[in-house]
Design a protein around this motif. Structure first.
Motif, PDB file in Angstrom:
ATOM      1  N   TYR A 121      13.175 -22.624  16.786  1.00  0.00           N
ATOM      2  CA  TYR A 121      12.141 -21.573  15.947  1.00  0.00           C
ATOM      3  C   TYR A 121      11.566 -21.041  16.735  1.00  0.00           C
ATOM      4  N   TYR A 122      11.374 -22.229  18.618  1.00  0.00           N
ATOM      5  CA  TYR A 122      10.074 -21.467  19.481  1.00  0.00           C
ATOM      6  C   TYR A 122      11.507 -20.114  20.191  1.00  0.00           C
ATOM      7  N   ARG A 123      12.673 -20.467  20.747  1.00  0.00           N
ATOM      8  CA  ARG A 123      13.942 -19.290  20.768  1.00  0.00           C
ATOM      9  C   ARG A 123      13.617 -17.779  20.076  1.00  0.00           C
ATOM     10  N   ILE A 124      13.328 -17.747  18.762  1.00  0.00           N
ATOM     11  CA  ILE A 124      13.113 -16.224  18.193  1.00  0.00           C
ATOM     12  C   ILE A 124      11.335 -15.839  18.102  1.00  0.00           C
ATOM     13  N   ASN A 125      10.605 -17.292  18.417  1.00  0.00           N
ATOM     14  CA  ASN A 125       9.680 -16.904  17.948  1.00  0.00           C
ATOM     15  C   ASN A 125       8.353 -16.538  19.467  1.00  0.00           C
ATOM     16  N   VAL A 126       9.167 -15.212  19.895  1.00  0.00           N
ATOM     17  CA  VAL A 126       8.591 -15.086  20.870  1.00  0.00           C
ATOM     18  C   VAL A 126       7.687 -13.928  21.001  1.00  0.00           C
ATOM     19  N   LEU A 127       8.094 -13.179  19.991  1.00  0.00           N
ATOM     20  CA  LEU A 127       6.884 -11.631  18.869  1.00  0.00           C
ATOM     21  C   LEU A 127       6.799 -11.451  17.701  1.00  0.00           C
ATOM     22  N   GLN A 128       5.744 -12.674  16.860  1.00  0.00           N
ATOM     23  CA  GLN A 128       6.072 -12.314  15.814  1.00  0.00           C
ATOM     24  C   GLN A 128       4.896 -11.647  15.093  1.00  0.00           C
ATOM     25  N   LEU A 129       5.563 -10.532  13.782  1.00  0.00           N
ATOM     26  CA  LEU A 129       5.177 -10.240  12.843  1.00  0.00           C
ATOM     27  C   LEU A 129       4.801  -9.711  12.098  1.00  0.00           C
ATOM     28  N   GLY A 130       4.121  -9.926  11.843  1.00  0.00           N
ATOM     29  CA  GLY A 130       3.803 -10.554   9.668  1.00  0.00           C
ATOM     30  C   GLY A 130       3.901  -9.496   8.927  1.00  0.00           C
ATOM     31  N   LEU A 131       4.089  -9.644   7.734  1.00  0.00           N
ATOM     32  CA  LEU A 131       3.810  -7.748   6.927  1.00  0.00           C
ATOM     33  C   LEU A 131       2.838  -8.428   5.759  1.00  0.00           C
ATOM     34  N   PRO A 132       2.077  -7.138   5.864  1.00  0.00           N
ATOM     35  CA  PRO A 132       0.945  -8.080   4.756  1.00  0.00           C
ATOM     36  C   PRO A 132       1.176  -7.862   2.974  1.00  0.00           C
ATOM     37  N   SER A 133       1.164  -7.936   2.274  1.00  0.00           N
ATOM     38  CA  SER A 133       1.416  -8.054   0.482  1.00  0.00           C
ATOM     39  C   SER A 133       0.978  -7.313   0.173  1.00  0.00           C
ATOM     40  N   LEU A 134       1.626  -6.651  -1.050  1.00  0.00           N
ATOM     41  CA  LEU A 134       1.126  -4.974  -2.068  1.00  0.00           C
ATOM     42  C   LEU A 134      -0.047  -5.885  -2.240  1.00  0.00           C
ATOM     43  N   ARG A 135      -0.724  -7.047  -2.756  1.00  0.00           N
ATOM     44  CA  ARG A 135      -2.084  -7.172  -3.121  1.00  0.00           C
ATOM     45  C   ARG A 135      -2.564  -6.853  -1.918  1.00  0.00           C
ATOM     46  N   ASP A 136      -2.888  -7.240  -0.656  1.00  0.00           N
ATOM     47  CA  ASP A 136      -3.458  -6.882   0.139  1.00  0.00           C
ATOM     48  C   ASP A 136      -3.575  -6.009   1.102  1.00  0.00           C
ATOM     49  N   ARG A 137      -2.591  -5.057  -0.065  1.00  0.00           N
ATOM     50  CA  ARG A 137      -3.336  -3.433   0.865  1.00  0.00           C
ATOM     51  C   ARG A 137      -2.756  -2.561  -1.057  1.00  0.00           C
ATOM     52  N   SER A 138      -3.498  -2.384  -1.288  1.00  0.00           N
ATOM     53  CA  SER A 138      -3.760  -2.092  -3.133  1.00  0.00           C
ATOM     54  C   SER A 138      -4.126  -1.151  -3.398  1.00  0.00           C
ATOM     55  N   GLU A 139      -4.916  -0.227  -2.079  1.00  0.00           N
ATOM     56  CA  GLU A 139      -5.061   0.832  -1.959  1.00  0.00           C
ATOM     57  C   GLU A 139      -3.421   2.374  -1.492  1.00  0.00           C
ATOM     58  N   ASP A 140      -3.159   1.148  -1.138  1.00  0.00           N
ATOM     59  CA  ASP A 140      -1.316   2.062  -0.671  1.00  0.00           C
ATOM     60  C   ASP A 140      -0.900   2.158  -1.928  1.00  0.00           C
ATOM     61  N   ILE A 141      -0.746   1.252  -2.787  1.00  0.00           N
ATOM     62  CA  ILE A 141       0.221   1.456  -4.037  1.00  0.00           C
ATOM     63  C   ILE A 141      -0.243   2.977  -4.592  1.00  0.00           C
ATOM     64  N   PHE A 142      -0.744   3.728  -4.271  1.00  0.00           N
ATOM     65  CA  PHE A 142      -1.073   5.202  -5.133  1.00  0.00           C
ATOM     66  C   PHE A 142      -0.508   6.244  -4.796  1.00  0.00           C
ATOM     67  N   PRO A 143      -0.340   6.282  -2.537  1.00  0.00           N
ATOM     68  CA  PRO A 143       0.744   6.771  -2.052  1.00  0.00           C
ATOM     69  C   PRO A 143       2.156   6.548  -2.471  1.00  0.00           C
ATOM     70  N   LEU A 144       2.589   5.154  -2.011  1.00  0.00           N
ATOM     71  CA  LEU A 144       3.225   4.463  -3.223  1.00  0.00           C
ATOM     72  C   LEU A 144       4.339   5.104  -3.816  1.00  0.00           C
ATOM     73  N   THR A 145       3.152   5.387  -5.004  1.00  0.00           N
ATOM     74  CA  THR A 145       3.696   5.772  -6.600  1.00  0.00           C
ATOM     75  C   THR A 145       4.235   7.053  -6.287  1.00  0.00           C
ATOM     76  N   GLN A 146       3.682   7.515  -5.670  1.00  0.00           N
ATOM     77  CA  GLN A 146       3.807   8.849  -5.278  1.00  0.00           C
ATOM     78  C   GLN A 146       4.869   9.541  -4.941  1.00  0.00           C
ATOM     79  N   GLN A 147       5.589   8.673  -3.619  1.00  0.00           N
ATOM     80  CA  GLN A 147       6.268   9.185  -2.500  1.00  0.00           C
ATOM     81  C   GLN A 147       7.695   9.075  -3.397  1.00  0.00           C
ATOM     82  N   PHE A 148       7.456   7.330  -4.939  1.00  0.00           N
ATOM     83  CA  PHE A 148       8.502   6.923  -5.446  1.00  0.00           C
ATOM     84  C   PHE A 148       8.881   8.424  -6.248  1.00  0.00           C
ATOM     85  N   LEU A 149       8.082   8.184  -7.157  1.00  0.00           N
ATOM     86  CA  LEU A 149       8.419   9.618  -8.276  1.00  0.00           C
ATOM     87  C   LEU A 149       8.684  10.617  -7.946  1.00  0.00           C
TER      88      LEU A 149
END
Length: 362
Positions: A238-266
């Motif tokens: 754990y300490y060997r791989i946890n040198v640089l930790q990057l946490g990714l936000p859930s879609l609920r935490d960035r709901s304003e991105d649903i519009f551009p994500l929907t645009q891009q997909f469709l």
């Protein structure tokens, strides 16, 4: 390593084939070929080649022949979203890319962990070398071990007679992405720890130590520290791989991105439908924002793909129709309500009990 000061010293040995010598700070691979006239030996031709040139040729060969398809296709500009939290995450990932340290990406299922891993690789100094991704949870441990470490001839029943290079060897000078690292066993954790510490691998059934120069990016959809506390994950790994930790936000935490994500997909999935939805696309995205998306962006794309197919099958397409289709698509994706009480009778036979349980699930 031999040390020589003159060409005369090189002419002496008869078996001077593919030997490495050093002249000052220069390392050379040397070959000696005898010249004969009739039955008489009249001299020798000695050739010298800078060993760094040989290494470049070998690396080029490996890239062209062994690493076909092992490339990262995504870059940071492929990550869709203008929310503050996703932009901060991208900026942090770009900084991590400039380092050569191990990165641990944490995020729920469907948040785009491999997308970020590929982007980090393509933003790093290793971008011209292989990128290999493997899902640790998708393979049985024995197969995972042979895939990562490779094996020698006759290492086990069914093994190739020529042996096989592992992904750690193939990824030399590049990046290897270990997704769902939380799923590997304590035994495999110990083997992986050695690779990270020593920068070398030993194939299954072999005893030759093979040095590797790789960058590891690991990902987990569980909190590894909690697994460490539960004695399910080695603290040293754990300490060997946890040198640089990057946490990714859930879609609920960035709901304003649903519009551009929907645009891009469709737009990429069905451009005709995208233009047809234009007048009320914003309204549909507001409906999508009411949903919790436990599967995050992957689930959003799943809903949108189903939505685009069903819209294409509809004869009378309008806002009401689109609303109804979207509601149905979200309903089909939703998991069973955790508060729903499911009751069924236990049977004497296990299989009969499972049948009863399946019937009781709404």
């Amino acid at each position: 390593m031999s040390h020589v000061t003159s060409v005369k010293e090189l002419i002496g040995p008869e078996d001077f084939q593919n030997k490495i010598v050093q002249i000052g700070n220069l390392k050379l691979n040397t070959n000696k070929t005898s010249i004969s006239q009739g039955n008489n030996k009249v001299g020798n031709v000695i050739t010298f080649q800078d060993i760094t040139e040989i290494q470049k040729i070998e690396q080029k060969y490996r890239l062209e022949n062994e690493t076909k398809g092992f490339t990262a296709k995504n870059y940071f500009h492929n990550i869709v979203g203008s929310s503050l939290i996703i932009q901060r995450t991208i900026e942090q990932a770009k900084k991590f890319a400039l380092s050569d340290s191990t990165v641990l990406i944490l995020g729920q299922t469907g948040t785009g962990k491999e997308l970020f891993a590929q982007s980090i690789h393509n933003h790093s100094k290793r971008k011209s070398f292989p990128f290999l991704a493997i899902n640790c949870a998708a393979l049985p441990e024995a197969l995972l071990e042979s895939e990562l470490f490779g094996y020698e001839d006759g290492a086990f029943t069914g093994a190739s007679k020529k042996g096989k290079k592992g992904l750690f060897e193939i990824a030399h000078n590049g990046t290897i992405f270990l997704d769902e690292i939380n799923s590997i066993s304590p035994y495999f954790q110990a083997r992986l720890l050695r690779v990270l510490q020593e920068k070398e691998v030993v194939r299954i059934g072999g005893n030759r130590v093979i040095p590797v120069n790789i960058r590891v990016i690991a990902a987990s959809n569980e909190d590894l520290f909690n697994l460490v506390k539960a004695n399910k994950f080695r603290p040293d790994l754990y300490y060997r791989i946890n040198v640089l930790q990057l946490g990714l936000p859930s879609l609920r935490d960035r709901s304003e991105d649903i519009f551009p994500l929907t645009q891009q997909f469709l737009l990429h999935q069905n451009s005709e439908l995208y233009h047809k939805l234009g007048p009320f696309l914003e309204h549909l995205c507001q409906e999508l924002q009411k949903y919790q998306f436990p599967g995050n962006v992957r689930e959003l794309y799943n809903i949108l793909e189903r939505f685009s197919v069903l819209c294409g099958l509809s004869d009378n397409f309008n806002l009401d129709t689109a609303n109804q289709i979207l509601a149905d698509c979200m309903q089909q994706t939703s998991p069973i309500n955790r508060n729903t009480k499911v009751e069924f009778n236990l049977q004497d036979d296990y299989k009969d009990t499972m049948v009863e349980a399946e019937r009781a699930v709404p």
